[in-house]
Design a protein around this motif. Sequence first.
Motif, PDB file in Angstrom:
ATOM      1  N   PRO A 260      20.623  30.758 -96.599  1.00 41.28           N
ATOM      2  CA  PRO A 260      19.513  30.438 -95.679  1.00 41.28           C
ATOM      3  C   PRO A 260      18.127  30.658 -96.268  1.00 41.28           C
ATOM      4  O   PRO A 260      17.133  30.232 -95.671  1.00 41.28           O
ATOM      5  CB  PRO A 260      19.763  31.384 -94.492  1.00 41.28           C
ATOM      6  N   LYS A 261      18.017  31.322 -97.444  1.00 37.97           N
ATOM      7  CA  LYS A 261      16.680  31.531 -98.032  1.00 37.97           C
ATOM      8  C   LYS A 261      15.995  30.204 -98.377  1.00 37.97           C
ATOM      9  O   LYS A 261      14.787  30.168 -98.604  1.00 37.97           O
ATOM     10  CB  LYS A 261      16.765  32.400 -99.288  1.00 37.97           C
ATOM     11  N   TYR A 262      16.771  29.120 -98.405  1.00 41.72           N
ATOM     12  CA  TYR A 262      16.208  27.808 -98.730  1.00 41.72           C
ATOM     13  C   TYR A 262      15.652  27.075 -97.503  1.00 41.72           C
ATOM     14  O   TYR A 262      15.192  25.942 -97.611  1.00 41.72           O
ATOM     15  CB  TYR A 262      17.268  26.928 -99.413  1.00 41.72           C
ATOM     16  N   LEU A 263      15.717  27.725 -96.342  1.00 44.72           N
ATOM     17  CA  LEU A 263      15.259  27.069 -95.104  1.00 44.72           C
ATOM     18  C   LEU A 263      13.851  27.519 -94.726  1.00 44.72           C
ATOM     19  O   LEU A 263      13.562  28.717 -94.735  1.00 44.72           O
ATOM     20  CB  LEU A 263      16.207  27.413 -93.947  1.00 44.72           C
ATOM     21  N   PHE A 264      13.001  26.557 -94.373  1.00 46.88           N
ATOM     22  CA  PHE A 264      11.628  26.866 -93.951  1.00 46.88           C
ATOM     23  C   PHE A 264      11.347  26.183 -92.617  1.00 46.88           C
ATOM     24  O   PHE A 264      11.483  24.966 -92.486  1.00 46.88           O
ATOM     25  CB  PHE A 264      10.622  26.398 -95.012  1.00 46.88           C
ATOM     26  N   ASP A 265      10.964  27.009 -91.644  1.00 49.76           N
ATOM     27  CA  ASP A 265      10.626  26.546 -90.297  1.00 49.76           C
ATOM     28  C   ASP A 265       9.464  25.552 -90.376  1.00 49.76           C
ATOM     29  O   ASP A 265       8.461  25.832 -91.041  1.00 49.76           O
ATOM     30  CB  ASP A 265      10.208  27.794 -89.494  1.00 49.76           C
ATOM     31  N   ILE A 266       9.598  24.413 -89.713  1.00 50.51           N
ATOM     32  CA  ILE A 266       8.530  23.407 -89.805  1.00 50.51           C
ATOM     33  C   ILE A 266       7.540  23.488 -88.644  1.00 50.51           C
ATOM     34  O   ILE A 266       6.623  22.659 -88.553  1.00 50.51           O
ATOM     35  CB  ILE A 266       9.078  21.969 -89.932  1.00 50.51           C
ATOM     36  N   GLY A 267       7.718  24.478 -87.755  1.00 47.44           N
ATOM     37  CA  GLY A 267       6.761  24.639 -86.652  1.00 47.44           C
ATOM     38  C   GLY A 267       6.687  23.387 -85.796  1.00 47.44           C
ATOM     39  O   GLY A 267       7.710  22.848 -85.393  1.00 47.44           O
ATOM     40  N   ASN A 268       5.472  22.917 -85.560  1.00 48.98           N
ATOM     41  CA  ASN A 268       5.289  21.738 -84.691  1.00 48.98           C
ATOM     42  C   ASN A 268       5.262  20.416 -85.449  1.00 48.98           C
ATOM     43  O   ASN A 268       4.955  19.373 -84.864  1.00 48.98           O
ATOM     44  CB  ASN A 268       3.964  21.867 -83.921  1.00 48.98           C
TER      45      ASN A 268
ATOM     46  N   ILE B 119      14.406  21.843 -96.033  1.00 50.26           N
ATOM     47  CA  ILE B 119      15.272  22.549 -96.988  1.00 50.26           C
ATOM     48  C   ILE B 119      14.674  22.475 -98.393  1.00 50.26           C
ATOM     49  O   ILE B 119      14.353  21.374 -98.872  1.00 50.26           O
ATOM     50  CB  ILE B 119      16.687  21.930 -97.002  1.00 50.26           C
ATOM     51  N   TYR B 120      14.544  23.625 -99.052  1.00 48.72           N
ATOM     52  CA  TYR B 120      14.114  23.646-100.465  1.00 48.72           C
ATOM     53  C   TYR B 120      15.283  23.115-101.310  1.00 48.72           C
ATOM     54  O   TYR B 120      16.349  23.734-101.348  1.00 48.72           O
ATOM     55  CB  TYR B 120      13.764  25.085-100.871  1.00 48.72           C
ATOM     56  N   PRO B 121      15.075  21.959-101.972  1.00 45.43           N
ATOM     57  CA  PRO B 121      16.227  21.325-102.631  1.00 45.43           C
ATOM     58  C   PRO B 121      16.448  21.734-104.088  1.00 45.43           C
ATOM     59  O   PRO B 121      17.492  21.432-104.658  1.00 45.43           O
ATOM     60  CB  PRO B 121      15.871  19.836-102.566  1.00 45.43           C
ATOM     61  N   TRP B 122      15.463  22.431-104.690  1.00 46.77           N
ATOM     62  CA  TRP B 122      15.503  22.662-106.151  1.00 46.77           C
ATOM     63  C   TRP B 122      16.231  23.950-106.463  1.00 46.77           C
ATOM     64  O   TRP B 122      15.671  24.887-107.019  1.00 46.77           O
ATOM     65  CB  TRP B 122      14.070  22.644-106.713  1.00 46.77           C
TER      66      TRP B 122
END
Length: 350
Positions: free
Chosen positions: A139-147, A96-99
């Motif tokens: 949800p724009k603050y969410l980034f998939d972390i893949g593996n 999660i992008y916290p800023w």
Amino acid sequence: MRCQSLNEFGGDVVGETRPDLTVSGTEVLLKVTANGVCHTDLHIREGNYNLGNGKKLNFADRGMKLPIVMGHEPAGVVVKAGPEAGELDTTKNYVIYPWQGCGTCHQCEDGRENYCSAPGYLGIQKDGGYADHIKIPHPKYLFDIGNIAPEIAAPLACSGLTTYSALKKVEDTLTKAPVVLLGVGGLGLMCVGLVKAMGGLPPVVVDLDPAKREAALKAGASAAIDGAADDAMAQVQAAVGGPALAVIDLVGAESTATLAFDAIGKGGKIVIVGLFGGAAPWALPLIPVKAASIMGSYAGSLDEFGELMQLAVKGLVPGLPTTTHELESANDILNKLASGQVVGRAVLTP
Ligand SMILES: [Zn+2]
Ligand SMILES: [Zn+2]
């Protein structure tokens, strides 16, 4: 929900049970899978930064309100989302992008939410990841972390992003001369890897600890210099091949700021990232004489985080060495961090 709450500055972080969070609009509720314990959390718990010359910057004077659930390096899995959040994958881990900013000021409109003057940073102004659940506004603050494992991905939200954004500020110099990195603990090693991922020359590192210097050389640094050596500055310039074009100060102490300023040549750039504390040691006339740029870097923008996560999922960002701990040990971990007993990054895994 379970959380660890800071109820008074200078006090302990304490376990609490609170009513479950609900979502509406574009809000998203996540189950926290990992949250890094950052050095900044220690300053928040204490309630201040040391500004040098006997002065302190108090969070309370800056309008920070308690109680707060700290934790600005969260990763989690989506549990629930409001009707306007769109389709979200509930099987994936996201960091999660916290800023997060107010969304309406000129900084936010220009994509620099991390510079917002009315921010809602997770774990600082809004409840963060020292909890089993966390709510975010969009949800724009969410980034998939893949593996990537959640405990490795979570610290990218602060340590990783701060390092990446600092390097972006001197990106034009990275292929011309080796960047100098002062302090090469976990953040420094991440920085060595990022310089490589960004196509820069192998950096020159400075650290007091021989084991850290050794690790930096293994990670790809071109030279590793003992900052306590009498001729440290001369060694830095010899390794760079002349006065440095750019120095990243990951410590932020008076001694490192002095070395950084002495090492740069005309038009040189210093980016201060570390928050060790102290007062500026430079002679004012030398700033114009050197045409020096002295910048600070705090977190990074949402776009920069997107770029960093693209590099990370490709495996180009070295993870910090981490240890995982249960949520309830948050205060103990902070105590250990304060006394220098944490090796690598401590991550809470609720
Ligand atoms: Zn942090
Ligand atoms: Zn704003």
